[in-house]
Design a protein around this motif. Structure first.
Motif, PDB file in Angstrom:
ATOM      1  N   GLY A  85       0.856  -1.181   0.000  1.00 26.72           N
ATOM      2  CA  GLY A  85       0.000   0.000   0.000  1.00 26.72           C
ATOM      3  C   GLY A  85       0.887   1.224   0.000  1.00 26.72           C
ATOM      4  N   TYR A  86       0.259   2.390  -0.077  1.00 33.05           N
ATOM      5  CA  TYR A  86       1.023   3.633  -0.120  1.00 33.05           C
ATOM      6  C   TYR A  86       1.157   4.307   1.238  1.00 33.05           C
ATOM      7  N   GLY A  87       0.311   3.891   2.193  1.00 33.06           N
ATOM      8  CA  GLY A  87       0.358   4.555   3.495  1.00 33.06           C
ATOM      9  C   GLY A  87      -0.478   5.810   3.564  1.00 33.06           C
ATOM     10  N   ARG A  88      -1.356   5.992   2.574  1.00 33.17           N
ATOM     11  CA  ARG A  88      -2.265   7.140   2.579  1.00 33.17           C
ATOM     12  C   ARG A  88      -3.654   6.671   2.183  1.00 33.17           C
ATOM     13  N   GLY A  89      -4.652   7.145   2.885  1.00 33.88           N
ATOM     14  CA  GLY A  89      -6.005   6.726   2.595  1.00 33.88           C
ATOM     15  C   GLY A  89      -6.836   7.798   1.919  1.00 33.88           C
ATOM     16  N   PHE A  90      -7.822   7.354   1.151  1.00 38.20           N
ATOM     17  CA  PHE A  90      -8.812   8.245   0.547  1.00 38.20           C
ATOM     18  C   PHE A  90     -10.198   7.717   0.895  1.00 38.20           C
ATOM     19  N   SER A  91     -11.112   8.633   1.141  1.00 35.89           N
ATOM     20  CA  SER A  91     -12.473   8.227   1.485  1.00 35.89           C
ATOM     21  C   SER A  91     -13.261   7.877   0.227  1.00 35.89           C
ATOM     22  N   VAL A  92     -14.397   7.232   0.444  1.00 30.85           N
ATOM     23  CA  VAL A  92     -15.279   6.884  -0.678  1.00 30.85           C
ATOM     24  C   VAL A  92     -15.658   8.139  -1.460  1.00 30.85           C
ATOM     25  N   VAL A 124      -5.531   1.536   6.366  1.00 28.51           N
ATOM     26  CA  VAL A 124      -4.392   2.160   5.694  1.00 28.51           C
ATOM     27  C   VAL A 124      -3.129   1.402   6.083  1.00 28.51           C
ATOM     28  N   SER A 125      -2.275   1.139   5.118  1.00 26.45           N
ATOM     29  CA  SER A 125      -1.057   0.369   5.372  1.00 26.45           C
ATOM     30  C   SER A 125       0.055   1.248   5.934  1.00 26.45           C
TER      31      SER A 125
END
Length: 345
Positions: free
Chosen positions: A257-264, A295-296
């Motif tokens: 993963g990238y280590g950053r999250g995005f919401s729906v 989130v990774s």
């Protein structure tokens, strides 16, 4: 690396597997594919690649492939991946994902194939608490899909302890996007991946997108996920295989993963920006078992492999996914035209 052994890609006609085939070919690896085409597509495998249509649990077939191809490594993508389906049909998932993986590992041990890269999942972590997920986060799946993958991880570890075989377990977060050259992409009908669903809605293949849960403890109330571009993901597979070959006796377990999250809603907004349109959002209650944020922590993969993502940008992920939807529509139209011509002849 002086020489690159032939690689057998199981599920190589599917979404991630077909991208892995291209990544291996681009890097100069000899490749063969085995796929039963239950969810994959023959057109996704280049015509120069030896293709075996069959079941990954068929040990006699695997023995023949290993002998004919001189297989020196396996990338194992074959399996079922839809979480709700695993709840409805747990025994089917344990058969397809676990029992058949056991057959593959047994065939590899018997033939002396020394390396296996396994397509695992962040679903093995279940519903972890807040904060980025490391490889040491406790694994407690909440559905048969996650358990079926975790069982295969365990089998690989036990097999490696007893036999001269090493493995790379790569735990995916949310895979999205498509080949930047539009050579392959997600083509499965009824896919449940958010970016794929949103792109289908944006191109008129769906009327709307259901948003499950708007009251999570996140900035906009919708679930947050770590989306990784499929081409970056398969690049990690190739690097992991190189690491296994270059350092005998070493196995790897890595989050991807990238280590950053995005919401729906952020994903839907990104698709809207890319198309200049507006996807209809239908707000629905939460689904049972969906965590607020997954989130990774990518520290280990970055420290272990020379992995430097090339497409770690939501806009690029969406752009490539939309590009593939257009190419896929052209391929589908051309196929329908050939069928019409054939039936009229």
């Amino acid at each position: 690396m002086d020489s690159k052994p032939p690689v057998l890609v199981t599920g190589g006609a599917g979404y991630i597997g077909s991208h892995a085939v291209l990544a291996l070919l681009d890097a100069g690896w000899p490749v063969a594919v085995v796929d039963d085409l239950s969810t994959g597509f023959r057109f996704a495998v280049p015509p120069t690649v030896p293709f075996y249509r069959g079941d990954v649990g068929d040990e006699a077939l695997l023995a023949r492939i290993f002998a004919e191809q001189g297989t020196g490594a396996i990338m194992h993508f074959a399996g079922s991946v839809v979480v709700p389906d695993s709840v409805a049909d747990p025994l089917g998932y344990y058969d397809n994902n676990t029992v058949k993986s056991r057959a593959l590992i047994a065939a590899a041990v018997r033939a002396g194939v020394p390396h296996v890269i396994f397509s695992s999942t962040a679903a093995t972590y279940g519903t972890p608490g807040g904060g980025p997920i490391t490889e040491d986060t406790p694994q407690q799946p909440i559905n048969p899909y996650g358990w079926s993958k975790l069982m295969t991880e365990r089998m690989l570890a036990d097999a490696a302890a007893a036999h001269p075989i090493t493995y790379g377990v790569l735990r995916y977060f949310n895979v999205a996007g498509a080949d930047p050259q539009a050579r392959t992409g997600q083509s499965t009908a009824g896919a449940t991946h958010l970016v794929k669903v949103a792109c289908e809605a944006a191109t008129g293949q769906r009327s709307h997108v259901d948003v499950y849960g708007t009251d999570y403890d996140t900035p906009d109330g919708t679930g947050v996920r770590d989306f990784i571009h499929v081409s970056d993901l398969v690049a990690a597979h190739v690097l992991a295989l190189e690491a296994l070959i270059e350092r005998p006796g070493r196995s790897l377990t890595l989050n991807c993963g990238y280590g950053r999250g995005f919401s729906v809603l952020e994903v839907l907004d990104a698709v809207d920006r890319a198309t200049g349109g507006r996807i209809e959002r239908r707000l629905c209650p939460r689904r049972a078992g969906d965590p607020a944020s997954v989130v990774s922590d990518p520290a280990r993969i970055r420290a272990t492999l020379p992995w430097r993502p090339q497409y770690a940008d939501l806009e690029q992920i969406v752009f490539h996914a939309l590009q593939w939807e257009r190419v896929r529509a052209e391929l589908q139209q051309a196929g329908e035209e050939r069928r019409r011509v054939g039936s009229a002849a």
